[in-house]
Design a protein around this motif. Structure first.
Motif, short mmCIF file in Angstrom:
data_model
loop_
_atom_site.label_atom_id
_atom_site.label_comp_id
_atom_site.label_asym_id
_atom_site.label_seq_id
_atom_site.Cartn_x
_atom_site.Cartn_y
_atom_site.Cartn_z
N HIS A 1 25.65 5.99 12.49
CA HIS A 1 24.82 6.52 13.56
C HIS A 1 25.37 7.88 13.96
O HIS A 1 26.53 8.00 14.32
N THR B 1 25.19 11.34 16.39
CA THR B 1 24.72 11.73 17.72
C THR B 1 25.49 12.94 18.24
O THR B 1 26.44 13.40 17.61
N ALA C 1 26.36 11.87 24.16
CA ALA C 1 25.93 10.52 23.82
C ALA C 1 27.06 9.72 23.18
O ALA C 1 27.21 8.53 23.42
N ALA D 1 22.80 14.61 13.57
CA ALA D 1 23.53 14.86 14.81
C ALA D 1 23.81 16.34 15.01
O ALA D 1 23.74 16.86 16.13
N HIS E 1 21.23 18.65 16.89
CA HIS E 1 20.99 18.51 18.33
C HIS E 1 21.55 19.72 19.09
O HIS E 1 22.63 20.22 18.78
N CYS F 1 29.80 17.21 16.58
CA CYS F 1 28.93 16.05 16.72
C CYS F 1 29.74 14.82 16.35
O CYS F 1 30.92 14.94 16.00
#
Length: 100
Positions: free
Chosen positions: A14, A16, A20, A53, A56, A65
């Motif tokens: 994952h 992000t 976060a 990620a 962003h 990130c």
């Protein structure tokens, strides 16, 4: 798209942004928030998670990130769905645990 049997454990990634990531580290995943749609997204490729990620705005502002390795037990009977081969959207928090 195949179904995953209950209790099958998968190791996925994952990606992000830094804010976060700190929240995930403290509180775990929050399926009520999602950058693409509600739920949180997991996939097999650390490289793709990193690329997602890094795009962003907060990642670009901080110059970093995060990519989590995640132990997940997707369950399609509880709203989880395999969106493409080995890429999952999980709808609940009790089926995924971030490993640091």
């Amino acid at each position: 798209v195949g179904a995953v049997a209950r209790d099958q454990e998968l190791v996925l990634c994952h990606g992000t942004h830094p804010l976060a990531a700190r929240t995930i580290a403290r509180e775990g995943f929050d399926p009520s928030f999602g950058g693409l749609s509600p739920g949180f997204w997991l996939g097999p490729s650390p490289e793709k998670a990193h690329k997602y990620a890094a795009r962003h705005e907060a990642s670009q502002a901080e110059g970093q990130c995060a990519v989590f390795m995640v132990m997940a037990c997707p369950d399609i009977t509880k709203g989880d769905s395999e969106r493409s081969k080995d890429v999952w959207r999980l709808a609940g928090t009790h089926r995924a645990w971030a490993a640091f």
